[in-house]
Enzyme design. Structure first.
Site, PDB file in Angstrom:
ATOM      1  N   ASP A 292      37.196  32.567  34.642  1.00 45.64           N
ATOM      2  CA  ASP A 292      38.493  33.230  34.661  1.00 45.64           C
ATOM      3  C   ASP A 292      38.857  33.724  33.255  1.00 45.64           C
ATOM      4  OD1 ASP A 292      40.868  33.731  36.282  1.00 45.64           O
ATOM      5  OD2 ASP A 292      41.878  32.245  35.029  1.00 45.64           O
TER       6      ASP A 292
ATOM      7  N   GLU B  81      35.066  37.239  34.472  1.00 38.87           N
ATOM      8  CA  GLU B  81      36.171  38.150  34.740  1.00 38.87           C
ATOM      9  C   GLU B  81      36.634  38.681  33.393  1.00 38.87           C
ATOM     10  OE1 GLU B  81      40.733  38.346  36.402  1.00 38.87           O
ATOM     11  OE2 GLU B  81      40.060  36.748  35.098  1.00 38.87           O
TER      12      GLU B  81
HETATM   13  C1  GLC Z   1      42.806  35.580  36.668  1.00 38.93           C
HETATM   14  C2  GLC Z   1      42.857  35.330  38.153  1.00 38.93           C
HETATM   15  C3  GLC Z   1      44.277  35.351  38.598  1.00 38.93           C
HETATM   16  C4  GLC Z   1      45.053  34.285  37.863  1.00 38.93           C
HETATM   17  C5  GLC Z   1      44.880  34.433  36.358  1.00 38.93           C
HETATM   18  C6  GLC Z   1      45.387  33.232  35.631  1.00 38.93           C
HETATM   19  O1  GLC Z   1      43.226  36.836  36.323  1.00 38.93           O
HETATM   20  O2  GLC Z   1      42.058  36.264  38.829  1.00 38.93           O
HETATM   21  O3  GLC Z   1      44.395  35.174  39.981  1.00 38.93           O
HETATM   22  O4  GLC Z   1      46.411  34.387  38.164  1.00 38.93           O
HETATM   23  O5  GLC Z   1      43.553  34.603  35.992  1.00 38.93           O
HETATM   24  O6  GLC Z   1      44.485  32.159  35.764  1.00 38.93           O
END
Ligand code: GLC
Length: 553
Positions: free
Chosen positions: A201, A243
């Site tokens: 993440d 991500e």
């Molecule tokens: C990422 C996730 C999202 C979450 C954020 C905070 O962007 O995809 O769903 O709210 O991180 O952890």
């Protein structure tokens, strides 16, 4: 063999245990239920699962606010159930990637509770503090319109703490070697329980320098190498799928010039331009994004996707293009979110039109990378815009036309099952679509099979062929003396294109692998293709003896 890099040519299915299948009638999905559905996933043909957070959590951000990294939230089962699940996956040849949320913890995490209570706590320096409110505190929010600041005062600590995301998600001080060691320990723990890696993440924030005095945070890329090395030593086939919504010029810094950092990332550049292409019929910006993200180490891979559990973030498109996508797919204010995105699922965006859904998935599956789909996509599930923020597209899986879509025996599901309108479970569900040979579900199963039998896409090099019109994208992939050609017409009207496929003699014959038609080149070696509105065609170049021609190298 180089083809041991399984993630280069997989099909990944993203799901949340909470909304997939409830086995004990309490209205909340659980690991036991998920395990019972593994044969469904194996039948669909996916060979990796990305599991959203399932650790103990107050659940204020759908589990992205963890209070214990070493357990399963009791609502979903136990560690025993988790291992049953990973074992069931292993038996079926399905890999498991789990979300690794270590940019921040929940404010209820014992580390934060200890840190705020005592300046001498060993955990104090696991978070980021400031005695006064730092200058840029009201900038850089990730959820504008909902999140007010990135620094909040904690009364008990008597100081401000930093949170890139919501205020109940204090950022970990990831530069602290103790925090880094803990992150490795967390990875090691889950690896031991049967996972093949992590969807990490918020990577750019994990590796950013953090602190009140930091004006322009630098990324600490060395950390990515540390993660990578640790994982590879523990278990050679484990990966990080990052991500990271970054600019193309930074791609190699994340992958590492020699592929020594993270092996896989979601391609946000292509994602946004792909939606623009679907909205406008103009594939040029997407071709540019593909070009800008072409360069990567040979061990690296892109994760290609359409929609995920968040809003469709259009923040990287210029204003005109963003407006165009909003107009096409989310024209009303309640469909939009955080001034940059659309909080709908794909099927309602495309008016539930199966032909356009097929076009969108066929296109995404044929882009250079590994496709990632989300639960419910395979049946064209809808959204519930009455639910707040991103919850609109997180409703329970629709298995049948039985009460609550067959998701639970309880009449109080954790989130409401969609039950009204054309996307209600009475109309859109797995059982119904299984019976219908023309359904999206059966089509998706065939698409997945077709994609898995075309490793050229995951492994090979590609060329974008000249089609003479921005509405038609033709891509040829070459790998080990084999080629596939995939053609998409993004326009709502039929078109005729003339293609020079290349590949010498072989290029004169195209065999359609989804349909019965083939094409032979004319005297000048060009193929004349008649494409219907929103048509997609997958061809083998040179005939069906391609496997007899495939080389080892
Ligand atoms: C990422 C996730 C999202 C979450 C954020 C905070 O962007 O995809 O769903 O709210 O991180 O952890």
């Amino acid at each position: 063999m180089i083809s041991d890099l399984w993630y280069k040519n997989a099909v990944i299915y993203c799901l949340s245990v909470e909304t997939f299948m409830d086995s004990n009638g309490d209205g909340v999905g659980d690991f036991e239920g998920l395990s019972r559905r593994l044969d469904y996933l194996a039948g669909l043909g996916v060979n990796a699962i990305w599991l959203m957070p399932f650790q103990p959590s107050p659940g204020k951000d759908d589990g992205y606010d963890v209070t214990d990294y070493y357990d399963v939230d009791p609502r979903y089962g136990t560690l025993g159930d988790f291992v049953d699940f990973t074992h069931g996956c292993k038996q079926r040849g399905i890999r498991v990637l789990i979300d690794l949320v270590v940019n921040h913890t929940s404010d209820q995490h014992p580390w934060f509770q200890s840190a705020r209570s005592d300046p001498n706590s060993p955990y104090r320096d696991w978070y980021i503090w400031s005695k006064t409110k730092p200058a840029g505190a009201d900038k850089g929010m990730i959820f504008p319109g909902v999140q007010e600041t990135t620094w909040t005062r904690d009364d008990k600590a008597g100081e401000y703490y930093f949170h890139r995301f919501f205020k109940f998600q204090p950022d970990l001080n990831t530069s602290n070697p103790h925090v880094q060691a803990e992150i490795l320990k967390i990875m090691g723990f889950w690896i031991q329980l049967g996972v093949s890696g992590f969807r990490m993440d918020a990577v750019p924030f994990v590796i950013a320098e953090k602190g009140a005095d930091i004006k322009k945070p630098k990324e600490q890329f060395g950390m990515l190498r540390t993660f990578r090395e640790f994982l590879q030593w523990r278990q050679g086939d484990s990966i990080i799928l990052g991500e990271a919504n970054i600019l193309p010029e930074d791609n190699l810094k994340y992958f590492g010039d020699d592929g020594d950092r993270i092996p896989m990332m979601f391609n946000f550049q292509v994602n946004q331009t792909l939606f623009y292409a679907l909205a406008s019929g103009d594939t040029e910006p997407m071709i540019e994004a593909l070009e800008k993200t072409r360069d990567k180490p040979h061990t690296a891979q892109w994760g290609m996707f359409l929609r995920n559990h968040d809003e469709l973030d259009l923040g990287r498109l210029d204003e005109e293009k963003r407006e165009m996508v909003f107009q096409a797919f989310g024209p009303e204010e309640h469909m939009q979110l955080y001034h940059r995105g659309i909080r709908r699922r794909l099927a309602p965006m495309l008016g539930g039109d199966q032909r356009r859904l097929e076009l969108a998935y066929s296109l995404m599956f044929s882009l250079p990378g590994t496709p990632v789909i989300r639960y419910g996509d395979e049946i064209g599930m809808g959204d519930d815009l009455e639910l707040p923020e991103r919850n609109s597209c997180r409703t329970p899986m629709q298995w049948s036309d039985e009460p609550q879509g067959g998701f639970t025996k309880s009449d109080k599901p954790v989130l409401p099952v969609i039950s009204k309108g054309p996307f209600g479970y009475e109309h859109i569900n797995v059982a119904e679509q299984r019976r219908d040979p023309t359904s999206l579900l059966n089509w998706m199963e065939r698409l997945i099979r077709m994609r898995k039998e075309a490793p050229e896409i995951g492994w090979g090099d590609y060329a974008v062929l000249e089609t003479g019109t921005p509405g038609v994208l033709a891509m040829r992939y070459d790998w080990r003396n084999n080629s596939v050609l995939i053609v998409h017409n993004l326009k709502p009207e039929p078109v005729e294109v003339h293609l020079d496929v290349g590949c010498g003699e072989h290029g004169k014959l195209l065999i359609d692998i989804a349909d019965s038609e083939s094409s032979e080149a004319d005297g000048q070696g060009r193929h004349r293709l008649l494409l219907e509105a929103h048509a997609y065609r997958w061809f083998r170049v040179g005939g069906l003896d391609y496997l007899l021609r495939r080389t080892e190298l």
